[in-house]
Scaffold this motif. Structure first.
Motif, PDB file in Angstrom:
ATOM      1  N   UNK A   1       0.838  -1.183   0.000  1.00 15.58           N
ATOM      2  CA  UNK A   1       0.000   0.000   0.000  1.00 15.58           C
ATOM      3  C   UNK A   1       0.888   1.253   0.000  1.00 15.58           C
ATOM      4  N   UNK A   2       0.550   2.234  -0.825  1.00 13.53           N
ATOM      5  CA  UNK A   2       1.334   3.467  -0.910  1.00 13.53           C
ATOM      6  C   UNK A   2       0.895   4.439   0.182  1.00 13.53           C
ATOM      7  N   UNK A   3       1.878   5.124   0.761  1.00  9.35           N
ATOM      8  CA  UNK A   3       1.561   6.143   1.757  1.00  9.35           C
ATOM      9  C   UNK A   3       1.347   7.476   1.060  1.00  9.35           C
ATOM     10  N   UNK A   4       0.426   8.255   1.589  1.00  6.01           N
ATOM     11  CA  UNK A   4       0.154   9.567   1.023  1.00  6.01           C
ATOM     12  C   UNK A   4       0.834  10.627   1.879  1.00  6.01           C
ATOM     13  N   UNK A   5       1.505  11.549   1.226  1.00  4.12           N
ATOM     14  CA  UNK A   5       2.166  12.648   1.910  1.00  4.12           C
ATOM     15  C   UNK A   5       1.201  13.828   1.995  1.00  4.12           C
ATOM     16  N   UNK A   6       1.449  14.711   2.952  1.00  4.94           N
ATOM     17  CA  UNK A   6       0.631  15.925   3.078  1.00  4.94           C
ATOM     18  C   UNK A   6       0.828  16.858   1.891  1.00  4.94           C
ATOM     19  N   UNK A   7       1.860  16.602   1.086  1.00  2.00           N
ATOM     20  CA  UNK A   7       2.140  17.452  -0.072  1.00  2.00           C
ATOM     21  C   UNK A   7       1.664  16.852  -1.392  1.00  2.00           C
ATOM     22  N   UNK A   8       1.058  15.669  -1.350  1.00  2.69           N
ATOM     23  CA  UNK A   8       0.576  15.046  -2.586  1.00  2.69           C
ATOM     24  C   UNK A   8      -0.666  15.774  -3.087  1.00  2.69           C
ATOM     25  N   UNK A   9      -0.653  16.235  -4.346  1.00  4.43           N
ATOM     26  CA  UNK A   9      -1.805  16.958  -4.896  1.00  4.43           C
ATOM     27  C   UNK A   9      -2.909  15.986  -5.315  1.00  4.43           C
ATOM     28  N   UNK A  10      -3.907  15.825  -4.479  1.00  4.41           N
ATOM     29  CA  UNK A  10      -4.931  14.809  -4.734  1.00  4.41           C
ATOM     30  C   UNK A  10      -6.356  15.355  -4.850  1.00  4.41           C
ATOM     31  N   UNK A  11      -6.615  16.543  -4.341  1.00  2.00           N
ATOM     32  CA  UNK A  11      -7.987  17.039  -4.292  1.00  2.00           C
ATOM     33  C   UNK A  11      -8.280  17.990  -5.437  1.00  2.00           C
ATOM     34  N   UNK A  12      -9.381  17.716  -6.151  1.00  2.00           N
ATOM     35  CA  UNK A  12      -9.862  18.647  -7.171  1.00  2.00           C
ATOM     36  C   UNK A  12     -10.382  19.898  -6.456  1.00  2.00           C
TER      37      UNK A  12
ATOM     38  N   UNK B   1      -4.332  20.971 -16.998  1.00  2.00           N
ATOM     39  CA  UNK B   1      -4.376  22.284 -16.343  1.00  2.00           C
ATOM     40  C   UNK B   1      -5.407  22.400 -15.218  1.00  2.00           C
ATOM     41  N   UNK B   2      -5.943  21.272 -14.730  1.00  2.00           N
ATOM     42  CA  UNK B   2      -6.855  21.318 -13.583  1.00  2.00           C
ATOM     43  C   UNK B   2      -6.046  21.521 -12.316  1.00  2.00           C
ATOM     44  N   UNK B   3      -6.625  22.234 -11.376  1.00  2.00           N
ATOM     45  CA  UNK B   3      -5.962  22.437 -10.097  1.00  2.00           C
ATOM     46  C   UNK B   3      -6.104  21.186  -9.241  1.00  2.00           C
ATOM     47  N   UNK B   4      -5.016  20.841  -8.530  1.00  2.00           N
ATOM     48  CA  UNK B   4      -5.040  19.734  -7.575  1.00  2.00           C
ATOM     49  C   UNK B   4      -4.402  20.220  -6.278  1.00  2.00           C
ATOM     50  N   UNK B   5      -5.162  20.110  -5.192  1.00  2.00           N
ATOM     51  CA  UNK B   5      -4.738  20.603  -3.889  1.00  2.00           C
ATOM     52  C   UNK B   5      -4.257  19.454  -3.006  1.00  2.00           C
ATOM     53  N   UNK B   6      -3.257  19.741  -2.187  1.00  2.00           N
ATOM     54  CA  UNK B   6      -2.753  18.772  -1.213  1.00  2.00           C
ATOM     55  C   UNK B   6      -3.412  19.043   0.139  1.00  2.00           C
ATOM     56  N   UNK B   7      -3.202  18.125   1.076  1.00  2.00           N
ATOM     57  CA  UNK B   7      -3.704  18.342   2.443  1.00  2.00           C
ATOM     58  C   UNK B   7      -3.097  19.599   3.046  1.00  2.00           C
ATOM     59  N   UNK B   8      -1.807  19.838   2.771  1.00  2.00           N
ATOM     60  CA  UNK B   8      -1.142  21.032   3.297  1.00  2.00           C
ATOM     61  C   UNK B   8      -1.788  22.303   2.731  1.00  2.00           C
ATOM     62  N   UNK B   9      -2.137  22.282   1.446  1.00  2.87           N
ATOM     63  CA  UNK B   9      -2.767  23.460   0.843  1.00  2.87           C
ATOM     64  C   UNK B   9      -4.187  23.680   1.375  1.00  2.87           C
ATOM     65  N   UNK B  10      -4.907  22.603   1.650  1.00  2.00           N
ATOM     66  CA  UNK B  10      -6.231  22.738   2.266  1.00  2.00           C
ATOM     67  C   UNK B  10      -6.088  23.367   3.651  1.00  2.00           C
ATOM     68  N   UNK B  11      -5.072  22.945   4.397  1.00  2.00           N
ATOM     69  CA  UNK B  11      -4.818  23.541   5.721  1.00  2.00           C
ATOM     70  C   UNK B  11      -4.470  25.025   5.570  1.00  2.00           C
ATOM     71  N   UNK B  12      -3.718  25.363   4.519  1.00  2.00           N
ATOM     72  CA  UNK B  12      -3.382  26.773   4.277  1.00  2.00           C
ATOM     73  C   UNK B  12      -4.637  27.576   3.941  1.00  2.00           C
ATOM     74  N   UNK B  13      -5.549  26.982   3.195  1.00  2.00           N
ATOM     75  CA  UNK B  13      -6.812  27.675   2.876  1.00  2.00           C
ATOM     76  C   UNK B  13      -7.596  27.969   4.150  1.00  2.00           C
ATOM     77  N   UNK B  14      -7.609  27.015   5.062  1.00  2.00           N
ATOM     78  CA  UNK B  14      -8.285  27.244   6.347  1.00  2.00           C
ATOM     79  C   UNK B  14      -7.590  28.349   7.132  1.00  2.00           C
TER      80      UNK B  14
END
Length: 143
Positions: A1-12, A44-57
């Motif tokens: 199983x692959x681990x996901x980093x807080x910097x992986x761009x996964x969210x539309x 060219x779609x935006x992809x947000x990471x967990x870290x970027x979602x935290x920055x948005x908050x």
């Protein structure tokens, strides 16, 4: 199983907006302003990471406290710099630990006058300089 980093761009953008409690158009505006800039897919779609979602908050929280967008941009810039510096410190600590294990009792690095860290080969001594620089302001010319 692959681990996901807080910097992986996964969210539309729609998912990131929902996680941050914002409208997708707000995220687009923040991207244009350089507050939180997600990575882009090949299409060219935006992809947000967990870290970027935290920055948005964090942007939302600071904005609610009355901090200007320019102030928020600077705060996020400094926080990102701290994250990078912490990663560099961990990297240097790891390199130092490796060198200490490989060469017990030896000096493994020195610091330059500018504060840069430089490695030393076994048996090489750091150059010590004890220079004194005296600065005197110019006397105004008499007319």
């Amino acid at each position: 199983m692959m681990e996901m980093s807080a910097d992986d761009p996964v969210f539309a953008i729609a998912v990131a907006a929902d996680l941050a409690g914002m409208h997708p158009q707000t995220l687009r505006q923040y991207d244009r302003l350089g507050l939180v800039s997600p990575r882009r897919t090949a299409g060219k779609s935006r992809r947000y990471s967990l870290r970027e979602v935290a920055q948005l908050r964090e942007v939302q929280r600071l904005s609610g406290e009355g901090v200007s967008l320019e102030g928020i941009r600077r705060i996020l810039e400094l926080e990102n710099e701290v994250v990078g510096l912490r990663a560099r410190v961990r990297e240097l600590e790891s390199a130092l630990a490796t060198e200490l294990l490989n060469r017990p009792g030896s000096r493994v690095f020195a610091s330059t006058a500018d504060g840069d860290v430089v490695p030393l080969r076994h048996g090489v001594r750091a150059i010590r300089r004890n220079e004194l620089v005296v600065w005197r302001p110019r006397q105004p010319e008499q007319s």
